[in-house]
Design a protein around this motif. Structure first.
Motif: not given
Length: 326
Positions: A56-73, A36-44
């Protein structure tokens, strides 16, 4: 008049574009992780995303996909290799079978504690292993942490090797961990993490093993009665980026991503450490019976032959170097 208005409109649009070049150039990248986003990996991951934007001066935005929403590891690794996923924060679980050299880190009781493991990964050994991800078309930016792994089960307290005999346990998809637990008399089988809670709830497995942060966040106390603070394996994590993204970055961008990943990895370590320190009490209060210490020497004696075999597989020199790190 219409021509003047048109020129004025174009001038206004041009002034907006000139004033905000970062917004026009922003690139969105997807970052997957299992918890989850509240997990240790989520914090990192949150720290990593914030630092990338800043550096990067806002050139890149990272969108989180937690809880395995893009698949298992395992799936995330494959998606990274194919370029279908931009980046991921992944634990050690899938890598021993993907890059055989990583199996050395799954040897039971190889590390004395988390501080010892962190010293190994932050030193020359860890740097050399970061570069091994290139074998599979991946770029590893920095180490993070999942935590020291501990045993839970629904049957009985575990203090010595004999207490594990006959228990059925879910173990990650690591041949080394499977062999280690089977040497202890466990009926160990692999299972993808998203299916684990249901498997424990239905009694498919008597037990499992994971860091405290994962045990707590997954609410395994609802389906497991006993917790043993065994610390038998250190579970690392790594922030990985696909080659398709890495190859688009110039030297400044690459430096920014690596520095951001190091910051995110450190935050995941700190969060995992807090969970280790505070989570045990919460699990105890939730009804788990906690065995605070094991007879480590007895476990090591029981595993002596198996661990010697691991030493021959991975090379006695690397095992010696790891154990020698202060």
């Amino acid at each position: 008049m219409r021509k003047q208005l048109s020129i004025a409109a174009w001038a206004a649009l041009l002034s907006i574009w000139i004033a905000s070049p970062v917004a026009a150039a922003e690139r969105v990248l997807r970052l997957g992780y299992l918890f989850s986003q509240t997990s240790h990996l989520g914090a990192g991951a949150e720290t990593f995303a914030r630092e990338v934007a800043k550096r990067t001066g806002g050139a890149y935005r990272i969108e989180p996909y937690p809880n395995g929403t893009v698949g298992g590891e395992v799936e995330m690794v494959e998606e990274l290799r194919l370029g279908h996923l931009d980046m991921a924060f992944i634990t050690n679980a899938p890598f021993a079978n993907l890059i055989s050299e990583f199996g050395v880190f799954d040897i039971p009781f190889l590390f004395r504690n988390a501080a010892h493991a962190q010293a190994v990964f932050d030193g020359p050994i860890g740097q050399a292993y970061l570069e091994k991800f290139a074998q599979k078309g991946l770029v590893a930016l920095a180490w993070g942490e999942n935590g020291m792994r501990h045993i839970t089960n629904a049957k009985r307290p575990v203090t010595k090797p004999e207490d594990l005999e006959g228990l059925s346990m879910r173990v990650p998809q690591s041949d080394v961990m499977l062999k280690g637990f089977r040497a202890l008399g466990v009926k160990a089988e692999p299972l993808a993490f998203p299916a684990l809670y249901g498997a424990l709830q239905t009694g498919q497995f008597d037990g499992q093993e994971n860091p405290i942060a994962v045990i707590s966040a997954s609410h395994f106390e609802k389906v497991q009665k006993h917790l043993t603070l065994s610390g038998h394996v250190y579970s690392w994590a790594v922030i990985v980026v696909s080659n398709s993204v890495w190859n688009t970055l110039d030297s400044g961008g690459r430096k920014a991503f690596v520095e951001a990943a190091r910051a995110g990895g450190q935050v995941s370590r700190e969060a995992a450490g807090r969970a280790e320190a505070e989570g045990v009490d919460r699990l105890r209060q939730a009804g788990m019976q906690v065995v605070a210490g094991i007879d480590r020497a007895a476990f090591e004696r029981r595993l002596q032959e198996t661990n010697a075999e691991f030493g021959r597989t991975f090379g006695p020199e690397i095992v010696r170097r790891i154990k020698a790190v202060p």
